[in-house]
Design an enzyme around this catalytic site. Structure first.
Site, PDB file in Angstrom:
ATOM      1  N   CYS A   1       0.918  -1.076  -0.040  1.00  0.00           N
ATOM      2  CA  CYS A   1      -0.011   0.101   0.120  1.00  0.00           C
ATOM      3  C   CYS A   1       1.017   1.348   0.013  1.00  0.00           C
ATOM      4  CB  CYS A   1      -1.075  -0.145   1.110  1.00  0.00           C
ATOM      5  SG  CYS A   1      -2.559   1.020   0.940  1.00  0.00           S
TER       6      CYS A   1
ATOM      7  N   HIS B   1      -3.729  -4.932  -0.120  1.00  0.00           N
ATOM      8  CA  HIS B   1      -3.403  -5.311   0.928  1.00  0.00           C
ATOM      9  C   HIS B   1      -3.203  -7.140   0.906  1.00  0.00           C
ATOM     10  CE1 HIS B   1      -3.234  -1.736   3.593  1.00  0.00           C
ATOM     11  NE2 HIS B   1      -4.217  -1.237   2.744  1.00  0.00           N
TER      12      HIS B   1
ATOM     13  N   GLU C   1      -2.530  -8.981   3.221  1.00  0.00           N
ATOM     14  CA  GLU C   1      -3.033  -9.475   4.630  1.00  0.00           C
ATOM     15  C   GLU C   1      -4.647  -9.657   4.509  1.00  0.00           C
ATOM     16  OE1 GLU C   1      -2.312  -4.942   5.196  1.00  0.00           O
ATOM     17  OE2 GLU C   1      -1.710  -6.665   4.287  1.00  0.00           O
TER      18      GLU C   1
END
Length: 214
Positions: free
Chosen positions: A88, A194, A196
């Site tokens: 990001c 992202h 994650e």
């Protein structure tokens, strides 16, 4: 193998660390995931991850305020060629310049600018938030291997990285126009989304990064 997730006051470190630890367990051991703000540990790491959430200038200021960290990253990533993943705003910091709330210098590792999103459809909201699909304009990068066109990833951003060289764009997404979803060259890769938060797509990317030997 030591993987350093850089803590400089910006980034969803808990979530990122959990995802990297999960991928490391699946890797079969031998991978030590460390969240650290220690420049010496970052310099010694075999691979480096730079997360980032918030404004470009704030993240650059946070990196500059972490004692010795900017120099350690420069020596490890540029000097020694250690594998690097920016996430990001961590990806955006790789640019030469950012234009969020003024003009600010970035790390300058990839020539290009970070500019405001300007979708062609005025109905599209800023920030760009939620799931979107990935497309790959060139042969898949090793860290993106196994991700098919149309794979879904989770985005939260109001600015985009615009590399000066088309070949540095590794993946794109569409949000009122094509924008870079992944960029990179040599031992460096950055993703606007992202990993994650991107479930299967994200875990595959993280696993690939842990295997990557540029």
């Amino acid at each position: 193998m030591l993987v350093a997730l850089i803590d400089y006051g910006s980034g969803n470190l808990h979530s990122a660390a959990k995802s990297f630890e999960k991928a490391a367990r699946a890797h079969g051991g031998g991978v030590d995931i460390r969240v650290t703000g220690d420049a010496d540990l970052a310099a010694a790491a075999d691979a480096i991850v730079l997360p980032g959430v918030g404004a470009f200038a704030d993240c650059m200021a946070g990196l500059a305020a972490a004692p010795g960290m900017a120099q350690a990253l420069e020596e490890a990533v540029i000097g020694k060629g250690r594998p690097f993943l920016g996430i990001c705003v961590g990806m955006q910091l790789m640019a030469a310049r950012g234009f969020e709330h003024g003009k600010h210098r970035g790390l300058g590792w990839i020539e290009g600018d970070v500019c405001a999103l300007d979708p062609s459809d005025p109905a599209l909201k800023i920030p760009h938030m939620g799931w979107n699909t990935l497309e790959f304009p060139q042969d898949p990068h090793p860290v993106l291997s196994g991700l098919e066109a149309g794979a879904h990833a989770y985005f939260v951003h109001s600015f985009q990285m615009v590399p000066a060289r088309a070949q540095d764009v590794l993946a794109t997404t569409d949000y009122g126009g094509r924008l870079a979803a992944a960029i990179g060259r040599d031992n460096m890769i950055g993703v606007q989304f992202h990993p994650e938060k991107s479930q299967k797509t994200g875990l595959k990317l993280i696993a690939n990064f842990l295997e990557w030997r540029p």
